[in-house]
Design a protein around this motif. Sequence first.
Motif, PDB file in Angstrom:
ATOM      1  N   LEU A   6       0.828  -1.202   0.000  1.00 21.22           N
ATOM      2  CA  LEU A   6       0.000   0.000   0.000  1.00 21.22           C
ATOM      3  C   LEU A   6       0.862   1.251   0.000  1.00 21.22           C
ATOM      4  O   LEU A   6       0.601   2.208  -0.732  1.00 21.22           O
ATOM      5  CB  LEU A   6      -0.913  -0.009   1.227  1.00 21.22           C
ATOM      6  N   LEU A   7       1.924   1.253   0.824  1.00 21.52           N
ATOM      7  CA  LEU A   7       2.800   2.405   0.907  1.00 21.52           C
ATOM      8  C   LEU A   7       3.472   2.683  -0.432  1.00 21.52           C
ATOM      9  O   LEU A   7       3.532   3.829  -0.894  1.00 21.52           O
ATOM     10  CB  LEU A   7       3.858   2.178   1.993  1.00 21.52           C
ATOM     11  N   VAL A   8       3.965   1.632  -1.085  1.00 25.96           N
ATOM     12  CA  VAL A   8       4.593   1.792  -2.388  1.00 25.96           C
ATOM     13  C   VAL A   8       3.598   2.357  -3.391  1.00 25.96           C
ATOM     14  O   VAL A   8       3.915   3.228  -4.200  1.00 25.96           O
ATOM     15  CB  VAL A   8       5.165   0.450  -2.886  1.00 25.96           C
ATOM     16  N   GLY A   9       2.344   1.863  -3.317  1.00 23.27           N
ATOM     17  CA  GLY A   9       1.317   2.350  -4.240  1.00 23.27           C
ATOM     18  C   GLY A   9       1.030   3.822  -4.034  1.00 23.27           C
ATOM     19  O   GLY A   9       0.905   4.583  -4.995  1.00 23.27           O
ATOM     20  N   VAL A  10       0.942   4.255  -2.778  1.00 21.31           N
ATOM     21  CA  VAL A  10       0.678   5.661  -2.490  1.00 21.31           C
ATOM     22  C   VAL A  10       1.833   6.536  -2.943  1.00 21.31           C
ATOM     23  O   VAL A  10       1.653   7.587  -3.555  1.00 21.31           O
ATOM     24  CB  VAL A  10       0.405   5.855  -0.981  1.00 21.31           C
ATOM     25  N   VAL A  11       3.083   6.102  -2.654  1.00 22.01           N
ATOM     26  CA  VAL A  11       4.256   6.866  -3.068  1.00 22.01           C
ATOM     27  C   VAL A  11       4.326   6.962  -4.582  1.00 22.01           C
ATOM     28  O   VAL A  11       4.595   8.019  -5.158  1.00 22.01           O
ATOM     29  CB  VAL A  11       5.540   6.224  -2.510  1.00 22.01           C
ATOM     30  N   ARG A  67      -7.291  29.845  -5.517  1.00 22.41           N
ATOM     31  CA  ARG A  67      -6.283  29.250  -6.404  1.00 22.41           C
ATOM     32  C   ARG A  67      -5.178  28.598  -5.592  1.00 22.41           C
ATOM     33  O   ARG A  67      -4.738  27.473  -5.896  1.00 22.41           O
ATOM     34  CB  ARG A  67      -5.700  30.326  -7.327  1.00 22.41           C
ATOM     35  N   ASP A  68      -4.708  29.265  -4.540  1.00 24.83           N
ATOM     36  CA  ASP A  68      -3.666  28.685  -3.690  1.00 24.83           C
ATOM     37  C   ASP A  68      -4.145  27.385  -3.060  1.00 24.83           C
ATOM     38  O   ASP A  68      -3.387  26.404  -2.987  1.00 24.83           O
ATOM     39  CB  ASP A  68      -3.272  29.675  -2.586  1.00 24.83           C
ATOM     40  N   TYR A  69      -5.394  27.368  -2.630  1.00 27.22           N
ATOM     41  CA  TYR A  69      -5.942  26.153  -2.016  1.00 27.22           C
ATOM     42  C   TYR A  69      -5.953  25.009  -3.025  1.00 27.22           C
ATOM     43  O   TYR A  69      -5.637  23.864  -2.687  1.00 27.22           O
ATOM     44  CB  TYR A  69      -7.355  26.435  -1.513  1.00 27.22           C
ATOM     45  N   PHE A  70      -6.302  25.311  -4.253  1.00 24.62           N
ATOM     46  CA  PHE A  70      -6.394  24.291  -5.303  1.00 24.62           C
ATOM     47  C   PHE A  70      -5.045  23.641  -5.579  1.00 24.62           C
ATOM     48  O   PHE A  70      -4.970  22.459  -5.919  1.00 24.62           O
ATOM     49  CB  PHE A  70      -6.946  24.920  -6.581  1.00 24.62           C
ATOM     50  N   PHE A  71      -3.967  24.408  -5.434  1.00 25.76           N
ATOM     51  CA  PHE A  71      -2.634  23.898  -5.758  1.00 25.76           C
ATOM     52  C   PHE A  71      -1.835  23.466  -4.529  1.00 25.76           C
ATOM     53  O   PHE A  71      -0.688  23.065  -4.664  1.00 25.76           O
ATOM     54  CB  PHE A  71      -1.841  24.959  -6.537  1.00 25.76           C
ATOM     55  N   THR A  72      -2.432  23.518  -3.347  1.00 18.71           N
ATOM     56  CA  THR A  72      -1.721  23.161  -2.118  1.00 18.71           C
ATOM     57  C   THR A  72      -1.964  21.706  -1.749  1.00 18.71           C
ATOM     58  O   THR A  72      -3.107  21.248  -1.710  1.00 18.71           O
ATOM     59  CB  THR A  72      -2.178  24.066  -0.951  1.00 18.71           C
ATOM     60  N   ARG A  73      -0.878  20.980  -1.482  1.00 18.63           N
ATOM     61  CA  ARG A  73      -1.007  19.590  -1.029  1.00 18.63           C
ATOM     62  C   ARG A  73      -1.596  19.558   0.386  1.00 18.63           C
ATOM     63  O   ARG A  73      -1.321  20.423   1.203  1.00 18.63           O
ATOM     64  CB  ARG A  73       0.366  18.916  -0.991  1.00 18.63           C
ATOM     65  N   ARG A  74      -2.377  18.507   0.654  1.00 12.13           N
ATOM     66  CA  ARG A  74      -2.963  18.393   1.991  1.00 12.13           C
ATOM     67  C   ARG A  74      -3.289  16.935   2.297  1.00 12.13           C
ATOM     68  O   ARG A  74      -3.347  16.085   1.410  1.00 12.13           O
ATOM     69  CB  ARG A  74      -4.219  19.265   2.121  1.00 12.13           C
ATOM     70  N   GLY A  75      -3.547  16.700   3.567  1.00  9.18           N
ATOM     71  CA  GLY A  75      -3.971  15.380   3.999  1.00  9.18           C
ATOM     72  C   GLY A  75      -2.850  14.371   4.085  1.00  9.18           C
ATOM     73  O   GLY A  75      -1.707  14.624   3.706  1.00  9.18           O
ATOM     74  N   GLN A  76      -3.190  13.197   4.571  1.00 12.95           N
ATOM     75  CA  GLN A  76      -2.200  12.129   4.697  1.00 12.95           C
ATOM     76  C   GLN A  76      -1.697  11.650   3.345  1.00 12.95           C
ATOM     77  O   GLN A  76      -0.590  11.113   3.252  1.00 12.95           O
ATOM     78  CB  GLN A  76      -2.816  10.964   5.473  1.00 12.95           C
ATOM     79  N   LEU A  77      -2.493  11.839   2.293  1.00 10.48           N
ATOM     80  CA  LEU A  77      -2.038  11.435   0.957  1.00 10.48           C
ATOM     81  C   LEU A  77      -1.160  12.495   0.314  1.00 10.48           C
ATOM     82  O   LEU A  77      -0.567  12.245  -0.733  1.00 10.48           O
ATOM     83  CB  LEU A  77      -3.241  11.141   0.056  1.00 10.48           C
ATOM     84  N   ASP A  78      -1.069  13.681   0.920  1.00 13.97           N
ATOM     85  CA  ASP A  78      -0.179  14.745   0.447  1.00 13.97           C
ATOM     86  C   ASP A  78      -0.407  15.062  -1.031  1.00 13.97           C
ATOM     87  O   ASP A  78       0.528  15.129  -1.823  1.00 13.97           O
ATOM     88  CB  ASP A  78       1.286  14.336   0.678  1.00 13.97           C
ATOM     89  N   LEU A  79      -1.672  15.261  -1.387  1.00 14.36           N
ATOM     90  CA  LEU A  79      -2.030  15.577  -2.766  1.00 14.36           C
ATOM     91  C   LEU A  79      -2.809  16.882  -2.809  1.00 14.36           C
ATOM     92  O   LEU A  79      -3.497  17.250  -1.860  1.00 14.36           O
ATOM     93  CB  LEU A  79      -2.885  14.463  -3.372  1.00 14.36           C
ATOM     94  N   SER A  80      -2.703  17.571  -3.934  1.00 14.93           N
ATOM     95  CA  SER A  80      -3.490  18.785  -4.145  1.00 14.93           C
ATOM     96  C   SER A  80      -4.647  18.478  -5.087  1.00 14.93           C
ATOM     97  O   SER A  80      -4.653  17.455  -5.782  1.00 14.93           O
ATOM     98  CB  SER A  80      -2.616  19.882  -4.756  1.00 14.93           C
ATOM     99  N   CYS A  81      -5.613  19.386  -5.140  1.00 16.15           N
ATOM    100  CA  CYS A  81      -6.719  19.252  -6.099  1.00 16.15           C
ATOM    101  C   CYS A  81      -6.161  19.178  -7.520  1.00 16.15           C
ATOM    102  O   CYS A  81      -6.620  18.388  -8.347  1.00 16.15           O
ATOM    103  CB  CYS A  81      -7.669  20.435  -5.985  1.00 16.15           C
ATOM    104  N   SER A  82      -5.179  20.026  -7.794  1.00 18.40           N
ATOM    105  CA  SER A  82      -4.626  20.118  -9.144  1.00 18.40           C
ATOM    106  C   SER A  82      -3.991  18.819  -9.614  1.00 18.40           C
ATOM    107  O   SER A  82      -4.088  18.463 -10.794  1.00 18.40           O
ATOM    108  CB  SER A  82      -3.584  21.240  -9.199  1.00 18.40           C
ATOM    109  N   GLN A  83      -3.337  18.119  -8.713  1.00 21.37           N
ATOM    110  CA  GLN A  83      -2.631  16.906  -9.130  1.00 21.37           C
ATOM    111  C   GLN A  83      -3.579  15.856  -9.691  1.00 21.37           C
ATOM    112  O   GLN A  83      -3.204  15.104 -10.580  1.00 21.37           O
ATOM    113  CB  GLN A  83      -1.821  16.351  -7.955  1.00 21.37           C
ATOM    114  N   CYS A  84      -4.791  15.808  -9.189  1.00 18.54           N
ATOM    115  CA  CYS A  84      -5.774  14.875  -9.744  1.00 18.54           C
ATOM    116  C   CYS A  84      -6.528  15.492 -10.919  1.00 18.54           C
ATOM    117  O   CYS A  84      -6.608  14.906 -11.990  1.00 18.54           O
ATOM    118  CB  CYS A  84      -6.768  14.452  -8.670  1.00 18.54           C
TER     119      CYS A  84
END
Length: 262
Positions: free
Chosen positions: A6-11, A164-181
Amino acid sequence: MRFLVLLVGVVSAGLAASAFSRAQEADPTPTPRSGYEFMAPQTQALQDDDFVNPAFFSVEAGERLWSTPMGSEGLSCASCHEAAETSMAGVAARYPQYDPDVGGLVNLEGRINQMLTKEMGAEALAYESEALLGLTTYVALQSRGMPMAVDIEGPARPYFEAGRDYFFTRRGQLDLSCSQCHDGLAGQKLRGDTISQGQINGFPIYRLLWNSTASRHRMFAWCNTSLRAEPEAAGSETYLALELYLAWRGGGLPMESPAVRR
């Protein structure tokens, strides 16, 4: 072992998303595409047919409330605005917007509650309540087919930039931003789903996963929870700013409410 897999998949997902994010830096606002384009044909057909579109139960509830007196003034929405088909045409496409009277952003839900409390002497309606969803969906329907066009200049500008800053900021345990998805991975598969651009031109939507009509802010909260991040409260300044940015990001897309999404 399962934890390591799971960790490898998330990374791996994070690295792939980072690569897409870097590729998007030169053009962070791709050509807008409605979430409708990413839906399965069966879901598109459900949205296209007003008779079977389940969100029309909310539309009908809102239509009834439009002509129902509410509050101490004995007024209904129709008392001042008359036929919604005429007076509300294009209104939802211009929200959220800066309101000098409140000194901040107001979205469609906020404006409806403003009218209820200040003009009609009624109590404000709770987010996700059937009444507020009904009125919001009914008003939004009057803008169906009209392009989203919000004002981000003047006093609205700081809110736009915060969104806009919120959209591009990573967050959460998955460390992802809205933009990345929704920028970098749009069109790709996540299990059985196709990742969309996250456009908001169809809201309020009927979401099959929830078996109910839902607001933009409920969707924002769900996305945060999916990232293992703490969601904001519906109606918060943060979500209003994000809503303004996303409405601008999808500028020109026709309003589709009430849309159907998986």
